[in-house]
Design an enzyme around this catalytic site. Structure first.
Site, mmCIF file in Angstrom:
data_model
loop_
_atom_site.group_PDB
_atom_site.id
_atom_site.type_symbol
_atom_site.label_atom_id
_atom_site.label_comp_id
_atom_site.label_asym_id
_atom_site.label_seq_id
_atom_site.Cartn_x
_atom_site.Cartn_y
_atom_site.Cartn_z
ATOM 1 N N HIS A 13 27.843 19.228 15.480
ATOM 2 C CA HIS A 13 26.842 19.910 14.713
ATOM 3 C C HIS A 13 27.388 19.815 13.061
ATOM 4 O O HIS A 13 28.365 20.369 12.875
ATOM 5 C CB HIS A 13 26.884 21.368 15.004
ATOM 6 C CG HIS A 13 26.072 22.312 14.104
ATOM 7 N ND1 HIS A 13 26.641 23.141 13.317
ATOM 8 C CD2 HIS A 13 24.709 22.093 14.084
ATOM 9 C CE1 HIS A 13 25.467 23.699 12.761
ATOM 10 N NE2 HIS A 13 24.245 23.458 13.085
ATOM 11 N N ARG A 14 26.566 19.035 12.391
ATOM 12 C CA ARG A 14 26.805 18.588 11.165
ATOM 13 C C ARG A 14 28.057 17.710 11.136
ATOM 14 O O ARG A 14 28.704 17.659 10.012
ATOM 15 C CB ARG A 14 26.821 19.836 10.269
ATOM 16 C CG ARG A 14 25.808 20.818 10.366
ATOM 17 C CD ARG A 14 25.692 21.811 9.382
ATOM 18 N NE ARG A 14 24.859 23.057 9.693
ATOM 19 C CZ ARG A 14 24.891 24.202 9.246
ATOM 20 N NH1 ARG A 14 25.372 24.221 8.184
ATOM 21 N NH2 ARG A 14 24.008 25.036 9.718
ATOM 22 N N HIS A 55 22.049 20.429 4.612
ATOM 23 C CA HIS A 55 21.367 21.419 5.340
ATOM 24 C C HIS A 55 20.746 22.418 4.488
ATOM 25 O O HIS A 55 19.639 22.682 4.513
ATOM 26 C CB HIS A 55 22.633 22.190 5.844
ATOM 27 C CG HIS A 55 21.871 23.435 6.894
ATOM 28 N ND1 HIS A 55 21.663 24.507 6.156
ATOM 29 C CD2 HIS A 55 21.571 23.425 8.074
ATOM 30 C CE1 HIS A 55 21.056 25.360 7.129
ATOM 31 N NE2 HIS A 55 21.082 24.570 8.382
ATOM 32 N N GLU A 114 17.893 16.367 12.427
ATOM 33 C CA GLU A 114 16.932 17.333 12.514
ATOM 34 C C GLU A 114 16.263 17.362 10.956
ATOM 35 O O GLU A 114 17.038 17.360 9.982
ATOM 36 C CB GLU A 114 17.807 18.767 12.401
ATOM 37 C CG GLU A 114 16.971 20.064 12.287
ATOM 38 C CD GLU A 114 17.774 20.910 12.102
ATOM 39 O OE1 GLU A 114 19.079 21.239 12.498
ATOM 40 O OE2 GLU A 114 16.882 21.975 11.719
ATOM 41 N N ASP A 240 30.702 22.938 16.381
ATOM 42 C CA ASP A 240 31.536 22.330 15.119
ATOM 43 C C ASP A 240 32.804 21.902 15.681
ATOM 44 O O ASP A 240 33.637 21.538 14.650
ATOM 45 C CB ASP A 240 31.854 23.667 14.316
ATOM 46 C CG ASP A 240 30.474 24.243 13.711
ATOM 47 O OD1 ASP A 240 29.240 23.669 13.674
ATOM 48 O OD2 ASP A 240 30.182 25.519 13.575
HETATM 49 O O1 G3P Z 1 19.861 21.500 15.806
HETATM 50 C C1 G3P Z 1 20.669 22.318 15.964
HETATM 51 C C2 G3P Z 1 21.073 23.162 14.685
HETATM 52 O O2 G3P Z 1 21.568 22.446 13.657
HETATM 53 C C3 G3P Z 1 19.871 24.267 14.078
HETATM 54 O O3 G3P Z 1 20.157 24.870 13.030
HETATM 55 O O4 G3P Z 1 20.559 25.814 10.788
HETATM 56 O O5 G3P Z 1 22.476 24.644 12.068
HETATM 57 O O6 G3P Z 1 20.424 23.244 11.230
HETATM 58 P P1 G3P Z 1 20.916 24.612 11.654
HETATM 59 MG MG MG Z 2 20.542 21.373 11.847
#
Ligand code: G3P
Ligand code: MG
Length: 257
Positions: A13-14, A55, A114, A240
């Site tokens: 995630h990121r 983000h 995303e 993460d």
């Molecule tokens: O795509 C999953 C997650 O990244 C969505 O929430 O706010 O972390 O972009 P956010």
């Molecule tokens: Mg995201």
């Protein structure tokens, strides 16, 4: 992206964002080193319409700049320090462009792009979907990319343009108008359903499994929740800490054999 190729996907995630500043090249490189299957990144447009990986709507929290991302040209965004907020040793991190991250990821790791809601870009019909698709197609990466959004208009635009790229809906209550995941999957012609752990109900789990809709859950960093989601059939988890998730996947899948 062919979801039948793997039972389960570890999604950074990121990037490996527990250990490196989120959405930076060092976070994505670490995800590759930790053997994640996929990286997740967030895309916004710069003032000069370049898809950049970041983000937040505003620069204030995660860079030394201030104001809206969409008010800065790429060359101005590139001057910002996108790492010191996390640790001074990352002061040389820059906001990457989508193209830079895709070029790095090619032949290394799958990518979940995303696309942030249009309201966040500050522009109606900014053309972000078309700009992202242009880059993916130009780099010939249609088969290694998954596109997702909380903005259902993004999904509608995706399904209108002829392409083979897989898409996922990120559940958003207001736009859903009480529709269940399987209904949303049909209405928006998506290939996967993504939601948070808090939103996922037992009823949704059965419905998604019965209808064979792959589902991906965010953002899970504790081993216990990781284990239970793998066991109920999640196709992947955003974390993460891809190193921790890979360890859990090894244990759960080994036990199941
Ligand atoms: O795509 C999953 C997650 O990244 C969505 O929430 O706010 O972390 O972009 P956010
Ligand atoms: Mg995201």
């Amino acid at each position: 992206m062919d979801f039948s190729k793997k039972r389960f996907y570890t999604i950074a995630h990121r990037g490996a964002s527990a250990y490196y500043p989120e959405n930076t090249m060092s976070a994505f490189k670490a995800a590759v080193d930790m053997n994640a299957d996929m990286i997740e990144l967030d895309v916004l447009l710069s003032k000069d319409n370049i898809p950049v990986v970041f983000h937040d709507e505003r620069l204030d929290m995660k860079t030394n700049g201030s104001g809206l991302v969409c008010d800065y040209t790429l060359s101005d965004l590139k001057k910002l320090d996108a790492g010191s907020w996390f640790d001074a040793k990352f002061k040389n991190e820059r906001i990457p462009t989508l193209r830079e991250v895709l070029e790095f990821s090619r032949n290394r790791i799958l990518v979940n792009i995303e696309i942030k809601p249009e309201v966040v870009t500050g522009k109606e019909e900014s053309g972000i979907v078309e700009l992202v698709l242009d880059i993916v197609e130009e780099l010939d990466m249609e088969e290694v990319v998954l596109i997702s959004s909380f903005d259902y208009r993004v999904l509608e635009r995706l399904s209108k343009r002829e392409n083979t790229i897989k898409s996922a809906l990120l559940y958003e209550q207001v736009q859903s108008h009480g529709r269940e995941p399987s209904r949303l999957a049909k209405d928006y012609k998506i290939d996967a359903f993504n939601c948070s752990r808090q939103q996922l109900t037992d009823n949704w789990v059965s419905q998604l499994n019965i209808n064979k809709i792959p589902f991906f859950i965010y953002t899970i960093n504790d081993e216990h929740t990781m284990k239970s989601l793998i066991q109920v059939g999640a196709k992947g988890i955003f974390t993460d800490k891809p190193d921790v998730l890979n360890k859990v996947v090894g244990e759960v899948i080994k036990k199941a054999v």
